[in-house]
Design a protein around this motif. Structure first.
Motif, PDB file in Angstrom:
ATOM      1  N   LEU A 223      34.062  46.587  68.817  1.00 20.88           N
ATOM      2  CA  LEU A 223      33.800  46.711  67.381  1.00 20.88           C
ATOM      3  C   LEU A 223      33.359  45.365  66.803  1.00 20.88           C
ATOM      4  N   PRO A 224      32.302  44.763  67.364  1.00 21.71           N
ATOM      5  CA  PRO A 224      31.879  43.465  66.833  1.00 21.71           C
ATOM      6  C   PRO A 224      31.391  43.596  65.394  1.00 21.71           C
ATOM      7  N   ARG A 225      31.599  42.540  64.630  1.00 20.32           N
ATOM      8  CA  ARG A 225      31.082  42.557  63.258  1.00 20.32           C
ATOM      9  C   ARG A 225      30.371  41.243  62.990  1.00 20.32           C
ATOM     10  N   SER A 226      29.387  41.283  62.131  1.00 19.42           N
ATOM     11  CA  SER A 226      28.697  40.077  61.698  1.00 19.42           C
ATOM     12  C   SER A 226      27.926  40.406  60.436  1.00 19.42           C
ATOM     13  N   SER A 227      27.724  39.396  59.611  1.00 19.64           N
ATOM     14  CA  SER A 227      26.904  39.598  58.411  1.00 19.64           C
ATOM     15  C   SER A 227      25.494  39.038  58.642  1.00 19.64           C
ATOM     16  N   ARG A 228      25.253  38.492  59.842  1.00 20.58           N
ATOM     17  CA  ARG A 228      23.928  37.944  60.155  1.00 20.58           C
ATOM     18  C   ARG A 228      23.154  38.919  61.026  1.00 20.58           C
ATOM     19  N   ARG A 229      21.989  39.292  60.548  1.00 26.58           N
ATOM     20  CA  ARG A 229      21.227  40.357  61.211  1.00 26.58           C
ATOM     21  C   ARG A 229      20.953  40.066  62.681  1.00 26.58           C
ATOM     22  N   GLU A 230      20.631  38.793  63.013  1.00 23.65           N
ATOM     23  CA  GLU A 230      20.313  38.496  64.419  1.00 23.65           C
ATOM     24  C   GLU A 230      21.543  38.673  65.310  1.00 23.65           C
ATOM     25  N   ARG A 231      22.732  38.393  64.758  1.00 22.04           N
ATOM     26  CA  ARG A 231      23.952  38.598  65.546  1.00 22.04           C
ATOM     27  C   ARG A 231      24.298  40.082  65.643  1.00 22.04           C
ATOM     28  N   VAL A 232      24.073  40.803  64.551  1.00 19.67           N
ATOM     29  CA  VAL A 232      24.285  42.262  64.573  1.00 19.67           C
ATOM     30  C   VAL A 232      23.445  42.858  65.706  1.00 19.67           C
ATOM     31  N   ALA A 233      22.196  42.414  65.800  1.00 20.63           N
ATOM     32  CA  ALA A 233      21.285  42.921  66.841  1.00 20.63           C
ATOM     33  C   ALA A 233      21.718  42.443  68.230  1.00 20.63           C
ATOM     34  N   GLY A 234      22.073  41.166  68.350  1.00 18.72           N
ATOM     35  CA  GLY A 234      22.473  40.611  69.645  1.00 18.72           C
ATOM     36  C   GLY A 234      23.715  41.272  70.208  1.00 18.72           C
ATOM     37  N   ASN A 235      24.659  41.590  69.330  1.00 15.76           N
ATOM     38  CA  ASN A 235      25.906  42.219  69.770  1.00 15.76           C
ATOM     39  C   ASN A 235      25.682  43.643  70.270  1.00 15.76           C
ATOM     40  N   PHE A 236      24.562  44.232  69.889  1.00 13.98           N
ATOM     41  CA  PHE A 236      24.249  45.597  70.329  1.00 13.98           C
ATOM     42  C   PHE A 236      23.381  45.595  71.580  1.00 13.98           C
ATOM     43  N   ASP A 237      22.694  44.486  71.803  1.00 10.69           N
ATOM     44  CA  ASP A 237      21.705  44.397  72.884  1.00 10.69           C
ATOM     45  C   ASP A 237      22.390  43.999  74.197  1.00 10.69           C
ATOM     46  N   LEU A 238      23.068  44.958  74.805  1.00 11.90           N
ATOM     47  CA  LEU A 238      23.884  44.663  75.983  1.00 11.90           C
ATOM     48  C   LEU A 238      23.429  45.405  77.234  1.00 11.90           C
ATOM     49  N   ASP A 239      22.320  46.119  77.130  1.00 16.56           N
ATOM     50  CA  ASP A 239      21.857  46.934  78.260  1.00 16.56           C
ATOM     51  C   ASP A 239      20.925  46.199  79.202  1.00 16.56           C
ATOM     52  N   GLY A 240      20.442  45.032  78.790  1.00 17.65           N
ATOM     53  CA  GLY A 240      19.454  44.329  79.605  1.00 17.65           C
ATOM     54  C   GLY A 240      20.045  43.589  80.791  1.00 17.65           C
ATOM     55  N   PHE A 241      21.368  43.570  80.898  1.00 17.90           N
ATOM     56  CA  PHE A 241      22.018  42.887  82.019  1.00 17.90           C
ATOM     57  C   PHE A 241      23.350  43.560  82.297  1.00 17.90           C
ATOM     58  N   SER A 242      23.864  43.371  83.498  1.00 17.58           N
ATOM     59  CA  SER A 242      25.218  43.843  83.805  1.00 17.58           C
ATOM     60  C   SER A 242      25.919  42.754  84.600  1.00 17.58           C
ATOM     61  N   LEU A 243      27.222  42.730  84.507  1.00 17.37           N
ATOM     62  CA  LEU A 243      28.005  41.691  85.177  1.00 17.37           C
ATOM     63  C   LEU A 243      28.356  42.129  86.599  1.00 17.37           C
ATOM     64  N   SER A 244      28.325  41.191  87.523  1.00 13.89           N
ATOM     65  CA  SER A 244      28.754  41.491  88.893  1.00 13.89           C
ATOM     66  C   SER A 244      30.277  41.593  88.935  1.00 13.89           C
ATOM     67  N   LYS A 245      30.790  42.144  90.027  1.00 11.46           N
ATOM     68  CA  LYS A 245      32.255  42.219  90.193  1.00 11.46           C
ATOM     69  C   LYS A 245      32.873  40.833  90.127  1.00 11.46           C
ATOM     70  N   GLU A 246      32.175  39.859  90.682  1.00  9.32           N
ATOM     71  CA  GLU A 246      32.678  38.480  90.672  1.00  9.32           C
ATOM     72  C   GLU A 246      32.730  37.933  89.246  1.00  9.32           C
TER      73      GLU A 246
END
Length: 256
Positions: A223-246
């Protein structure tokens, strides 16, 4: 595509929600509008936040169908004895016939502990809330509600971050089929930690995005929150990468 987790009744709960705690009315309106434009379809508010009307107006003005946006609000424990009236007030402010999720914001006093949960179940049965749950409850408190009524909370919203997380606690929720929503994931994290900055550098993302992605790797609603549009967008943009098990293990270790 919006990633979701299914609640016990079959409702699809988007894993990425937009939080509105501490957002003033004007900021809440503008930020929720921005979040919905970016692609968020889950907005979290509460009676305590005093911005339900602005959240509701933002959803209305977005042009999206009501059914497309998952709206959560929360009941303050001090309103326990007038729970239904409080929900009806929230619905008026949000300008909607129902909320998708209604939570008890934190545990009530002993005298209202079970009766408040019954009020939430009654509201669900009446169609005013499609799902009901709790926030800041322990597994033992959840069990007490379930044993008293035969119906358990769908969700528990609790603090969750790399530095403050408990795999055993997560297992307790999973065993019960209770979905965990994590809050203050960024607020309670040192985003300058070398583990996070190192991983962020490798993927070309921000440490905040790494932390939020770590939640998703564990199927925890964020449930990230921000009043800055670029952060609002960045917090949603999580599909372009995934974390390894490590990577996940290294972030998990920050809590030890």
């Amino acid at each position: 595509m919006t990633r979701t987790v299914n609640l016990p009744g079959g409702t699809a709960l988007p894993l990425i929600g937009f939080g509105t705690w501490e957002l003033s009315p004007t900021t809440a309106y503008e930020s929720v509008r921005a979040a919905l434009e970016v692609g968020y379809r889950h907005v979290d508010t509460a009676t305590l936040y005093r911005n339900e009307a602005d959240v509701g107006r933002a959803v209305k003005d977005s042009g999206l169908d009501r059914e497309q946006v998952f709206i959560t609000t929360k009941l303050r424990p001090q309103d326990a004895r007038r729970a239904r009236r409080t929900l009806e007030s929230s619905l008026r402010l949000l300008d909607t016939d129902y909320v998708d999720l209604w939570l008890i914001h934190w545990p009530t006093g002993r005298n209202e502990f079970v009766s408040t949960w019954r009020e939430l179940l009654d509201a669900k049965d009446a169609g005013l809330a499609r799902n009901v749950g709790v926030s800041n409850y322990s597994p033992e408190q959840i069990d007490e509600l379930t044993e008293a009524t035969g119906r358990q909370p769908a969700v528990n919203q609790i603090p969750w971050s790399p530095g403050q997380h408990d795999p055993a606690l997560l297992d307790e929720h999973r065993r019960r089929g209770v979905v965990v929503e994590g809050y203050s994931g960024l607020k309670n994290t040192d985003l300058g930690d070398p583990v996070l900055t190192g991983i962020a550098e490798r993927y070309g993302v921000t440490p905040a995005q790494v932390v939020l992605r770590w939640h998703l790797e564990h199927d925890i609603v964020i449930l990230p929150r921000s009043s800055r549009r670029e952060r609002v967008a960045g917090n949603f943009d999580l599909d372009g990468f995934s974390l390894s098990k490590e990577d996940v293990s290294a972030i998990d270790a920050l809590g030890r």
